[in-house]
Design a protein around this motif. Structure first.
Motif, PDB file in Angstrom:
ATOM      1  N   SER A  20      -5.055  -7.004  16.039  1.00 15.40           N
ATOM      2  CA  SER A  20      -6.506  -6.876  15.852  1.00 15.40           C
ATOM      3  C   SER A  20      -7.001  -7.530  14.573  1.00 15.40           C
ATOM      4  CB  SER A  20      -6.889  -5.386  15.830  1.00 15.40           C
ATOM      5  OG  SER A  20      -6.171  -4.696  14.801  1.00 15.40           O
ATOM      6  N   ALA A  21      -6.104  -8.126  13.776  1.00 13.12           N
ATOM      7  CA  ALA A  21      -6.515  -8.764  12.527  1.00 13.12           C
ATOM      8  C   ALA A  21      -7.445  -9.936  12.808  1.00 13.12           C
ATOM      9  CB  ALA A  21      -5.291  -9.242  11.754  1.00 13.12           C
ATOM     10  N   THR A  22      -8.448 -10.111  11.978  1.00 12.83           N
ATOM     11  CA  THR A  22      -9.403 -11.199  12.172  1.00 12.83           C
ATOM     12  C   THR A  22      -8.917 -12.478  11.501  1.00 12.83           C
ATOM     13  OG1 THR A  22     -10.642 -10.693  10.159  1.00 12.83           O
ATOM     14  CG2 THR A  22     -11.290  -9.528  12.165  1.00 12.83           C
ATOM     15  N   TYR A  23      -9.562 -13.573  11.843  1.00 12.56           N
ATOM     16  CA  TYR A  23      -9.249 -14.879  11.235  1.00 12.56           C
ATOM     17  C   TYR A  23      -9.315 -14.758   9.714  1.00 12.56           C
ATOM     18  CZ  TYR A  23      -9.449 -19.991  10.673  1.00 12.56           C
ATOM     19  OH  TYR A  23      -9.196 -21.299  10.314  1.00 12.56           O
ATOM     20  N   HIS A  24     -10.356 -14.127   9.218  1.00  8.38           N
ATOM     21  CA  HIS A  24     -10.535 -13.969   7.774  1.00  8.38           C
ATOM     22  C   HIS A  24      -9.392 -13.147   7.182  1.00  8.38           C
ATOM     23  CE1 HIS A  24     -12.099 -12.069   4.072  1.00  8.38           C
ATOM     24  NE2 HIS A  24     -12.730 -13.232   3.908  1.00  8.38           N
ATOM     25  N   ASP A  25      -9.006 -12.073   7.868  1.00  9.87           N
ATOM     26  CA  ASP A  25      -7.910 -11.229   7.389  1.00  9.87           C
ATOM     27  C   ASP A  25      -6.613 -12.038   7.282  1.00  9.87           C
ATOM     28  OD1 ASP A  25      -9.568  -9.007   7.357  1.00  9.87           O
ATOM     29  OD2 ASP A  25      -9.003  -8.384   9.389  1.00  9.87           O
ATOM     30  N   ILE A  26      -6.353 -12.862   8.279  1.00 10.92           N
ATOM     31  CA  ILE A  26      -5.113 -13.647   8.322  1.00 10.92           C
ATOM     32  C   ILE A  26      -5.068 -14.650   7.179  1.00 10.92           C
ATOM     33  CG2 ILE A  26      -3.759 -15.277   9.684  1.00 10.92           C
ATOM     34  CD1 ILE A  26      -5.052 -13.950  12.190  1.00 10.92           C
ATOM     35  N   VAL A  27      -6.182 -15.383   7.000  1.00 14.22           N
ATOM     36  CA  VAL A  27      -6.240 -16.370   5.919  1.00 14.22           C
ATOM     37  C   VAL A  27      -6.061 -15.688   4.571  1.00 14.22           C
ATOM     38  CG1 VAL A  27      -7.716 -18.033   4.740  1.00 14.22           C
ATOM     39  CG2 VAL A  27      -7.682 -17.958   7.238  1.00 14.22           C
ATOM     40  N   GLU A  28      -6.730 -14.579   4.394  1.00 14.47           N
ATOM     41  CA  GLU A  28      -6.651 -13.841   3.131  1.00 14.47           C
ATOM     42  C   GLU A  28      -5.223 -13.370   2.854  1.00 14.47           C
ATOM     43  OE1 GLU A  28      -8.704  -9.939   2.762  1.00 14.47           O
ATOM     44  OE2 GLU A  28      -9.895 -10.978   1.233  1.00 14.47           O
ATOM     45  N   THR A  29      -4.531 -12.906   3.890  1.00 14.71           N
ATOM     46  CA  THR A  29      -3.148 -12.431   3.738  1.00 14.71           C
ATOM     47  C   THR A  29      -2.215 -13.587   3.394  1.00 14.71           C
ATOM     48  OG1 THR A  29      -3.539 -10.651   5.340  1.00 14.71           O
ATOM     49  CG2 THR A  29      -1.248 -11.198   4.849  1.00 14.71           C
ATOM     50  N   MET A  30      -2.386 -14.717   4.083  1.00 11.08           N
ATOM     51  CA  MET A  30      -1.541 -15.886   3.814  1.00 11.08           C
ATOM     52  C   MET A  30      -1.717 -16.375   2.383  1.00 11.08           C
ATOM     53  SD  MET A  30      -1.697 -18.270   7.226  1.00 11.08           S
ATOM     54  CE  MET A  30      -0.935 -17.761   8.766  1.00 11.08           C
ATOM     55  N   ILE A  31      -2.971 -16.482   1.941  1.00 10.95           N
ATOM     56  CA  ILE A  31      -3.234 -16.971   0.593  1.00 10.95           C
ATOM     57  C   ILE A  31      -2.738 -15.972  -0.447  1.00 10.95           C
ATOM     58  CG2 ILE A  31      -5.064 -17.530  -1.061  1.00 10.95           C
ATOM     59  CD1 ILE A  31      -6.668 -18.689   1.275  1.00 10.95           C
ATOM     60  N   GLY A  32      -2.976 -14.696  -0.185  1.00  7.90           N
ATOM     61  CA  GLY A  32      -2.574 -13.667  -1.130  1.00  7.90           C
ATOM     62  C   GLY A  32      -1.073 -13.586  -1.337  1.00  7.90           C
ATOM     63  N   HIS A  33      -0.310 -13.859  -0.273  1.00  5.37           N
ATOM     64  CA  HIS A  33       1.157 -13.768  -0.356  1.00  5.37           C
ATOM     65  C   HIS A  33       1.818 -15.140  -0.422  1.00  5.37           C
ATOM     66  CE1 HIS A  33       1.492  -9.391   0.268  1.00  5.37           C
ATOM     67  NE2 HIS A  33       0.410  -9.530   1.029  1.00  5.37           N
ATOM     68  N   GLN A  34       1.000 -16.200  -0.409  1.00  9.17           N
ATOM     69  CA  GLN A  34       1.501 -17.572  -0.516  1.00  9.17           C
ATOM     70  C   GLN A  34       2.548 -17.872   0.560  1.00  9.17           C
ATOM     71  OE1 GLN A  34       2.806 -17.870  -4.639  1.00  9.17           O
ATOM     72  NE2 GLN A  34       0.774 -18.528  -5.274  1.00  9.17           N
ATOM     73  N   ILE A  35       2.194 -17.558   1.806  1.00  6.54           N
ATOM     74  CA  ILE A  35       3.060 -17.852   2.946  1.00  6.54           C
ATOM     75  C   ILE A  35       2.254 -18.594   4.000  1.00  6.54           C
ATOM     76  CG2 ILE A  35       4.772 -16.015   2.648  1.00  6.54           C
ATOM     77  CD1 ILE A  35       3.133 -14.218   4.366  1.00  6.54           C
ATOM     78  N   ALA A  85     -11.105 -18.726  18.886  1.00  3.47           N
ATOM     79  CA  ALA A  85     -10.569 -17.370  18.753  1.00  3.47           C
ATOM     80  C   ALA A  85     -10.916 -16.772  17.402  1.00  3.47           C
ATOM     81  CB  ALA A  85      -9.057 -17.384  18.950  1.00  3.47           C
ATOM     82  N   VAL A  86     -10.955 -15.433  17.394  1.00  2.11           N
ATOM     83  CA  VAL A  86     -11.280 -14.702  16.174  1.00  2.11           C
ATOM     84  C   VAL A  86     -10.158 -13.762  15.769  1.00  2.11           C
ATOM     85  CG1 VAL A  86     -12.858 -13.044  15.121  1.00  2.11           C
ATOM     86  CG2 VAL A  86     -13.761 -14.818  16.630  1.00  2.11           C
ATOM     87  N   LEU A  87      -9.450 -13.198  16.754  1.00  2.00           N
ATOM     88  CA  LEU A  87      -8.424 -12.191  16.480  1.00  2.00           C
ATOM     89  C   LEU A  87      -7.020 -12.787  16.563  1.00  2.00           C
ATOM     90  CD1 LEU A  87      -9.834  -9.185  18.536  1.00  2.00           C
ATOM     91  CD2 LEU A  87     -10.232  -9.746  16.128  1.00  2.00           C
ATOM     92  N   ALA A  88      -6.083 -12.143  15.868  1.00  2.00           N
ATOM     93  CA  ALA A  88      -4.699 -12.614  15.831  1.00  2.00           C
ATOM     94  C   ALA A  88      -4.083 -12.706  17.214  1.00  2.00           C
ATOM     95  CB  ALA A  88      -3.852 -11.677  14.956  1.00  2.00           C
ATOM     96  N   GLN A  89      -4.436 -11.780  18.101  1.00  2.00           N
ATOM     97  CA  GLN A  89      -3.848 -11.783  19.439  1.00  2.00           C
ATOM     98  C   GLN A  89      -4.223 -13.020  20.242  1.00  2.00           C
ATOM     99  OE1 GLN A  89      -5.273  -8.244  21.333  1.00  2.00           O
ATOM    100  NE2 GLN A  89      -7.425  -8.811  21.177  1.00  2.00           N
ATOM    101  N   ASN A  90      -5.311 -13.677  19.866  1.00  2.00           N
ATOM    102  CA  ASN A  90      -5.727 -14.907  20.545  1.00  2.00           C
ATOM    103  C   ASN A  90      -5.350 -16.160  19.764  1.00  2.00           C
ATOM    104  OD1 ASN A  90      -8.519 -12.905  21.057  1.00  2.00           O
ATOM    105  ND2 ASN A  90      -7.142 -13.462  22.725  1.00  2.00           N
ATOM    106  N   LEU A  91      -5.061 -15.998  18.482  1.00  2.00           N
ATOM    107  CA  LEU A  91      -4.690 -17.133  17.646  1.00  2.00           C
ATOM    108  C   LEU A  91      -3.191 -17.389  17.630  1.00  2.00           C
ATOM    109  CD1 LEU A  91      -6.987 -16.237  14.633  1.00  2.00           C
ATOM    110  CD2 LEU A  91      -7.116 -18.389  15.907  1.00  2.00           C
ATOM    111  N   MET A  92      -2.407 -16.349  17.830  1.00  2.00           N
ATOM    112  CA  MET A  92      -0.956 -16.429  17.658  1.00  2.00           C
ATOM    113  C   MET A  92      -0.273 -17.287  18.712  1.00  2.00           C
ATOM    114  SD  MET A  92       0.190 -12.649  18.969  1.00  2.00           S
ATOM    115  CE  MET A  92       0.118 -12.201  20.732  1.00  2.00           C
ATOM    116  N   SER A  93       0.930 -17.749  18.367  1.00  2.00           N
ATOM    117  CA  SER A  93       1.808 -18.418  19.322  1.00  2.00           C
ATOM    118  C   SER A  93       2.765 -17.373  19.868  1.00  2.00           C
ATOM    119  CB  SER A  93       2.596 -19.533  18.627  1.00  2.00           C
ATOM    120  OG  SER A  93       1.716 -20.520  18.115  1.00  2.00           O
TER     121      SER A  93
END
Length: 231
Positions: A20-35, A85-93
């Motif tokens: 259920s994570a949003t696009y914004h949540d995902i980007v923020e998590t990636m940048i915050g953890h540098q992954i 897509a907006v949510l992780a379930q639609n963005l993911m591979s």
């Protein structure tokens, strides 16, 4: 001989996002953890996919564009779908390519190479996320001192696995290259010993100067049957 496994080198706990994570949540998590990629988990903690920067970039690539043709290549269709897509379930591979904690480091490296990916979610027997192993984690196992490698060879391989007195053999390690010399009873023993040492993390090459007392690898020539001559 103790095998080094994914559990020994993985990063835990792993950073992940829910479906259920949003696009914004995902980007923020990636940048915050540098992954550059994140496992996507359901409410039970099971890995259902992976979302990467490549999945997110589709939104930038196709922003404001319309299909040029009625029939587009699959890669383009998938890209456009993820762009909307907006949510992780639609963005993911999916499905996610995963590995277990008891798998060997070699198996992890082979899986990443085969699928051209940089990291693997590590899951337990129920498919729940327990860690992440990356290329750098795998390569780090080769950053060992020569003394550490030599001690493992003597203690775990020569003595612990082959039951050979370490004083019987000379084990020298220089920049990960092992030079092995000394007497053993059979050629097959020497061959097994070299094979085991080659699998020790940090070993780049083995120079075999072992002196086998008996060559048991040669096949004996078959004895021709003698047909009695009738007189």
């Amino acid at each position: 001989m103790k095998r080094r496994t994914v559990h020994d080198v993985m990063t835990a706990p792993a950073v992940s996002v829910l479906t259920s994570a949003t696009y914004h949540d995902i980007v923020e998590t990636m940048i915050g953890h540098q992954i550059s990629a994140l496992p996507v988990c359901d409410a039970d903690g099971s890995v259902v996919g992976v979302v990467s920067q490549a999945d997110l970039l589709h939104k930038v690539e196709y922003a404001g564009t319309e299909p040029e043709h009625t029939f587009e290549r699959k890669r383009v269709r998938v890209g456009r779908a993820k762009a909307d897509a907006v949510l992780a379930q639609n963005l993911m591979s999916e499905p996610a390519i995963v590995i277990g904690p008891s798998a060997t480091i070699n198996a992890a490296a082979a899986t990443m190479s085969q699928h051209h990916i940089k990291r693997l979610p590590v899951v337990d027997s129920h498919g729940r996320l327990v860690g992440v192993v990356s290329r750098s984690d795998v390569l780090r196992s080769y950053l060992r001192s020569d003394d550490d490698i030599a001690n493992e060879i003597r203690d775990d391989v020569v003595l612990g696995t082959m039951w050979i007195d370490p004083a019987q053999l000379s084990v020298e390690v220089c920049d990960g290259i092992v030079t092995l010399s000394g007497p053993v009873d059979r050629s097959s023993t020497a061959s097994i010993l070299v094979h085991l040492i080659e699998s020790v993390p940090g070993v780049l090459r083995v120079h075999d100067h072992i002196d086998a007392r008996y060559d048991d690898t040669r096949r004996r020539a078959p004895v021709d049957a003698v047909t009695p001559t009738l007189r």
